[in-house]
Motif scaffolding. Sequence first.
Motif, short mmCIF file in Angstrom:
data_model
loop_
_atom_site.label_atom_id
_atom_site.label_comp_id
_atom_site.label_asym_id
_atom_site.label_seq_id
_atom_site.Cartn_x
_atom_site.Cartn_y
_atom_site.Cartn_z
N GLN A 301 11.25 132.17 58.34
CA GLN A 301 12.42 133.01 57.87
C GLN A 301 12.28 133.55 56.56
OE1 GLN A 301 14.52 134.71 59.72
NE2 GLN A 301 13.96 134.13 61.29
N LEU A 304 9.71 136.14 56.02
CA LEU A 304 10.21 137.26 56.25
C LEU A 304 11.46 137.93 55.58
CD1 LEU A 304 11.06 136.44 60.45
CD2 LEU A 304 9.27 138.30 59.43
N ASP A 310 5.09 140.17 57.65
CA ASP A 310 5.29 141.46 58.24
C ASP A 310 6.27 141.14 59.60
OD1 ASP A 310 3.46 144.45 58.88
OD2 ASP A 310 5.44 143.64 60.13
N SER A 311 7.56 141.88 59.76
CA SER A 311 8.10 141.54 60.83
C SER A 311 8.06 141.94 62.09
CB SER A 311 9.65 142.00 60.43
OG SER A 311 9.61 143.56 60.48
N PHE A 314 5.35 139.32 63.08
CA PHE A 314 6.06 138.19 63.33
C PHE A 314 6.78 138.37 65.16
CE2 PHE A 314 8.05 134.07 63.87
CZ PHE A 314 9.32 134.30 63.89
#
Length: 363
Positions: A301, A304, A310-311, A314
């Motif tokens: 987290q 992120l 990179d979201s 993920f």
Amino acid sequence: MINSFLASYGYSNYTIFFPDISVPENFTAARVVTVHKNGYTLATEQGILFGEATGRLLYASSFDEGLPQVGDWVLVTLYGANSPAMVHQMLPRFSVLSRLMPGTKAKEQVLAANITKLFVVESCDKELSINRVERFLSATSDKHIQRIVVLSKADLCSNIAERIGAIKSRLASTIDVVAVSSTERTGVSKVEAYIGSGETAVFIGLSGVGKSSLINALLDEERLKVGDVRTADHRGRHTSTAREMFVLKRGGVVIDSPGIREFRLTEQVEGSDLFPDVEELALQCKFSGCTHTVEPQCAVQNALANGTLDSMHFENYQKMLREKEYYLSLVDRNLSQARKEKTKKLFKDYANFVKEKKRLGEE
Ligand SMILES: Nc1nc2c(ncn2[C@@H]2O[C@H](COP(=O)(O)OP(=O)(O)OP(=O)(O)O)[C@@H](O)[C@H]2O)c(=O)[nH]1
Ligand SMILES: [Mg+2]
Ligand SMILES: [Zn+2]
């Protein structure tokens, strides 16, 4: 006499499987073309209409066979073009294409009902993965569903015969392989030849392999939105978002579906070389069983939040993990037994419904 519009959606074919199906007075059969949040697009004897499930159906379906899905035949009452049809009862299914809901052991999700052909689409612009083809093929072993492998975008590779040979040598001889190019319209009629009048075919495969393009070619019109080359990059952005049904001019029904990848084997997730960055971060989380969602001092987290992870990347990782759970649930559960029970239950429900309506009619 079967209404011709219903016949074009395969009703005659359906009644071959269930010759004793009876429709109570004031009711009519209809087929689910698309499922929406609040209702259905239905093929009815009065044409395409919007329909809503009755409270009784919503209630009953919440704890047994589930709500009608694309391809289902249902019993409806019609109120003309300006009012929604009411969907009262689902009719028995002679076949289903389903998957177990990711992350749960008991819940089966029906993707399409009453189908006779399953096309597994694998694209030729990428390296061939026979494992993937096999996983998609393993989506069903229903004896009413013939499975065919489609090698799409044949115009983009020079070794098409080699690819066909490689697949054929691995798969059972009962499974046919056809090559198509939707842009150059080669092989399209071969696909069409599998879909007899009144039959229902579903196309599955990864996002971007050209399922919608092939269906457009079969329909001979640009009915479906097709992904542009930039977005069709296999990263989980699907161009098609719903399963939807179309009637071919020469008869037969086809169902498009958004790209799916849930038949991935667990080995590919465990020890996957795709997400070393996430795995490494996960080791630094405070809690060993961290789900990277609500836990404090979660390294994932944090990464992120500060942009070092990179979201999208993920999200993809999480998706793969869910698929692994799904696979595990597949192997330790007797799916076919549960399926049989459901089929029986649906038939009983339908029979009770017909009996009840008949009794009311006689009173
Ligand atoms: N060269 C070539 N390109 C194709 C062919 N078929 C599809 N494409 C291209 O591939 C891309 C994806 O096609 P779609 O039909 O949207 O793929 P899809 O499988 O429906 O994708 P999702 O809806 O996301 O699951 C588009 O850019 C198409 O133009 C083909 O036969 N040859
Ligand atoms: Mg599509
Ligand atoms: Zn964490």
